[in-house]
Write a protein that holds these residues in place. Structure first.
Motif, mmCIF file in Angstrom:
data_model
loop_
_atom_site.group_PDB
_atom_site.id
_atom_site.type_symbol
_atom_site.label_atom_id
_atom_site.label_comp_id
_atom_site.label_asym_id
_atom_site.label_seq_id
_atom_site.Cartn_x
_atom_site.Cartn_y
_atom_site.Cartn_z
ATOM 1 N N ALA A 113 -2.369 -2.606 1.879
ATOM 2 C CA ALA A 113 -1.854 -1.914 0.694
ATOM 3 C C ALA A 113 -2.479 -2.466 -0.581
ATOM 4 N N THR A 114 -2.593 -3.781 -0.656
ATOM 5 C CA THR A 114 -3.201 -4.415 -1.836
ATOM 6 C C THR A 114 -4.651 -4.010 -1.985
ATOM 7 N N ARG A 115 -5.367 -3.934 -0.880
ATOM 8 C CA ARG A 115 -6.779 -3.548 -0.925
ATOM 9 C C ARG A 115 -6.945 -2.119 -1.443
ATOM 10 N N ILE A 116 -6.066 -1.226 -1.025
ATOM 11 C CA ILE A 116 -6.142 0.172 -1.481
ATOM 12 C C ILE A 116 -5.920 0.257 -2.988
ATOM 13 N N ILE A 117 -4.898 -0.462 -3.486
ATOM 14 C CA ILE A 117 -4.617 -0.439 -4.928
ATOM 15 C C ILE A 117 -5.782 -1.041 -5.709
ATOM 16 N N ASP A 118 -6.326 -2.149 -5.217
ATOM 17 C CA ASP A 118 -7.446 -2.793 -5.906
ATOM 18 C C ASP A 118 -8.658 -1.865 -6.001
ATOM 19 N N GLU A 119 -8.883 -1.085 -4.967
ATOM 20 C CA GLU A 119 -10.011 -0.153 -4.986
ATOM 21 C C GLU A 119 -9.832 0.913 -6.062
ATOM 22 N N VAL A 120 -8.589 1.390 -6.237
ATOM 23 C CA VAL A 120 -8.313 2.384 -7.278
ATOM 24 C C VAL A 120 -8.503 1.758 -8.657
ATOM 25 N N VAL A 121 -8.007 0.536 -8.819
ATOM 26 C CA VAL A 121 -8.122 -0.163 -10.104
ATOM 27 C C VAL A 121 -9.586 -0.364 -10.494
ATOM 28 N N SER A 122 -10.437 -0.636 -9.519
ATOM 29 C CA SER A 122 -11.854 -0.869 -9.802
ATOM 30 C C SER A 122 -12.553 0.374 -10.351
ATOM 31 N N TYR A 139 2.171 5.885 -5.919
ATOM 32 C CA TYR A 139 3.518 5.581 -6.409
ATOM 33 C C TYR A 139 4.551 6.505 -5.758
ATOM 34 N N SER A 140 4.204 7.772 -5.604
ATOM 35 C CA SER A 140 5.112 8.723 -4.955
ATOM 36 C C SER A 140 5.402 8.302 -3.524
ATOM 37 N N ALA A 141 4.423 7.658 -2.884
ATOM 38 C CA ALA A 141 4.610 7.193 -1.509
ATOM 39 C C ALA A 141 5.637 6.063 -1.433
ATOM 40 N N CYS A 142 5.888 5.388 -2.570
ATOM 41 C CA CYS A 142 6.844 4.277 -2.592
ATOM 42 C C CYS A 142 8.216 4.702 -3.090
ATOM 43 N N GLN A 156 1.832 5.565 2.457
ATOM 44 C CA GLN A 156 3.267 5.467 2.702
ATOM 45 C C GLN A 156 3.558 4.754 4.023
ATOM 46 N N SER A 157 2.804 5.110 5.061
ATOM 47 C CA SER A 157 3.014 4.470 6.364
ATOM 48 C C SER A 157 2.655 2.991 6.312
ATOM 49 N N ILE A 158 1.665 2.639 5.479
ATOM 50 C CA ILE A 158 1.275 1.230 5.334
ATOM 51 C C ILE A 158 2.371 0.449 4.618
ATOM 52 N N CYS A 162 5.378 -2.983 5.410
ATOM 53 C CA CYS A 162 5.486 -4.230 4.653
ATOM 54 C C CYS A 162 6.933 -4.731 4.637
ATOM 55 N N ALA A 163 7.100 -6.012 4.312
ATOM 56 C CA ALA A 163 8.439 -6.565 4.128
ATOM 57 C C ALA A 163 9.114 -5.877 2.939
ATOM 58 N N LEU A 164 10.430 -5.818 2.939
ATOM 59 C CA LEU A 164 11.173 -5.103 1.906
ATOM 60 C C LEU A 164 10.854 -5.630 0.510
ATOM 61 N N GLU A 165 10.771 -6.947 0.371
ATOM 62 C CA GLU A 165 10.459 -7.533 -0.938
ATOM 63 C C GLU A 165 9.054 -7.131 -1.385
ATOM 64 N N ASP A 166 8.117 -7.061 -0.455
ATOM 65 C CA ASP A 166 6.755 -6.650 -0.787
ATOM 66 C C ASP A 166 6.711 -5.180 -1.191
ATOM 67 N N GLN A 167 7.531 -4.361 -0.563
ATOM 68 C CA GLN A 167 7.594 -2.948 -0.935
ATOM 69 C C GLN A 167 8.009 -2.796 -2.399
ATOM 70 N N LYS A 168 8.982 -3.583 -2.811
ATOM 71 C CA LYS A 168 9.448 -3.531 -4.201
ATOM 72 C C LYS A 168 8.350 -4.004 -5.150
ATOM 73 N N LYS A 169 7.626 -5.065 -4.759
ATOM 74 C CA LYS A 169 6.559 -5.594 -5.616
ATOM 75 C C LYS A 169 5.412 -4.602 -5.743
#
Length: 211
Positions: A113-122, A139-142, A156-158, A162-169
Motif C-alpha cells: 500500500a505504501t509503495r502504491i501511494i509513493d508512486e502516485v506522489v512521485s 482514498y475512496s477505497a479506505c 482496497q483489497s490490499i 493491513c492491520a487496523l491501525e495501519d488502515q487508519k494511518k
C-alpha cells in the motif's frame, strides 16, 4: 476413627489452600484487566499526540507556502518565516512512536500500500490533475461510506489486509496528501490569475499610451 479425622483435616487444608489460590488468581487477573485498559488508553493518547504533531507540521508548512505569504514585503516574509521555522523546530523535538503489531501478511500488505501511494506522489509535479484523481480513488477505497467517485478495488483489497491501525494511518496520509494538492492547486490558480491580471494591466497601460 482417628484416621478419618486425619483425612478430614488434610482435606480441609487442601480446600483452604485451593480457595486461597483461586482468590489470589482472581485478584491478579482483575489487576491485569485494569492495566490492559490503561495500556490501551496510553496508546490512544500517544496516537492522538502523534496525529496532532502531523497536523501542526502541515499547518506551519501551509502558512509558509500560502498566497498571503507571497503578497507581503520581503522583510515581513523573512520575519514570519523565522517564526514559522522556530515553531517547526520545536514541533519536531516532540517524538512519539506507537508501534503496530503485525503478522507477516499484514507487514507485506502495508509495504504494498505504501509503495502504491509513493508512486502516485512521485507523479505530482508532472501531472497534478491525474495525481488528484488517482489519490481520490485510493482514498475512496479506505472509506466506509459510499464514495463520491471511483474506487480502486485492488488497493482496497490490499488495505483490508493491513492491520487496523495501519488502515487508519493510510487513510490519514491520503487525506493529508489531498489537502496538500488542493492547497497547491489554489496557489497555482491564484498565481496564474495574478499574472493574467498583471498582463492585462500592462496591456491596458500600453494601449493608453498609444491612443
Amino acid at each position: 476413627m482417628a484416621q478419618a479425622k486425619i483425612n478430614a483435616k488434610a482435606n480441609e487444608g487442601r480446600f483452604c489452600r485451593s480457595s486461597s489460590m483461586a482468590d489470589r488468581s482472581s485478584r491478579l487477573l482483575e489487576s491485569l484487566d485494569q492495566l490492559e485498559l490503561r495500556v490501551e488508553a496510553l496508546r490512544e493518547a500517544a496516537t492522538a499526540i502523534e496525529q496532532e504533531r502531523e497536523i501542526l507540521l502541515e499547518m506551519i508548512h501551509s502558512i509558509q507556502n500560502s498566497q498571503d505569504m507571497r503578497q507581503i514585503s520581503d522583510g515581513e516574509r523573512e520575519e514570519l518565516n523565522l517564526t514559522a521555522n522556530r515553531l517547526m523546530g520545536r514541533t519536531l523535538t516532540v517524538e512519539v512512536s506507537v508501534e503496530t503489531i503485525r503478522n507477516p501478511q499484514q507487514q507485506e500488505s502495508l509495504k504494498h500500500a505504501t509503495r502504491i501511494i509513493d508512486e502516485v506522489v512521485s507523479k505530482f509535479l508532472n501531472d497534478l490533475g491525474n495525481a488528484r484523481s488517482h489519490l481520490m480513488s485510493l482514498y475512496s477505497a479506505c472509506s466506509s461510506e459510499v464514495p463520491p467517485g471511483p474506487v480502486d478495488q485492488k488497493f482496497q483489497s490490499i488495505v483490508i489486509g493491513c492491520a487496523l491501525e495501519d488502515q487508519k494511518k493510510i487513510k490519514r496520509r491520503l487525506e493529508t496528501l489531498l489537502r496538500n494538492i488542493e492547497s497547491s492547486d489554489k496557489a497555482i490558480k491564484l498565481l496564474e490569475h495574478s499574472k493574467g491580471a498583471g498582463s492585462l494591466a500592462l496591456q491596458q497601460n500600453a494601449d493608453g499610451r498609444f491612443n
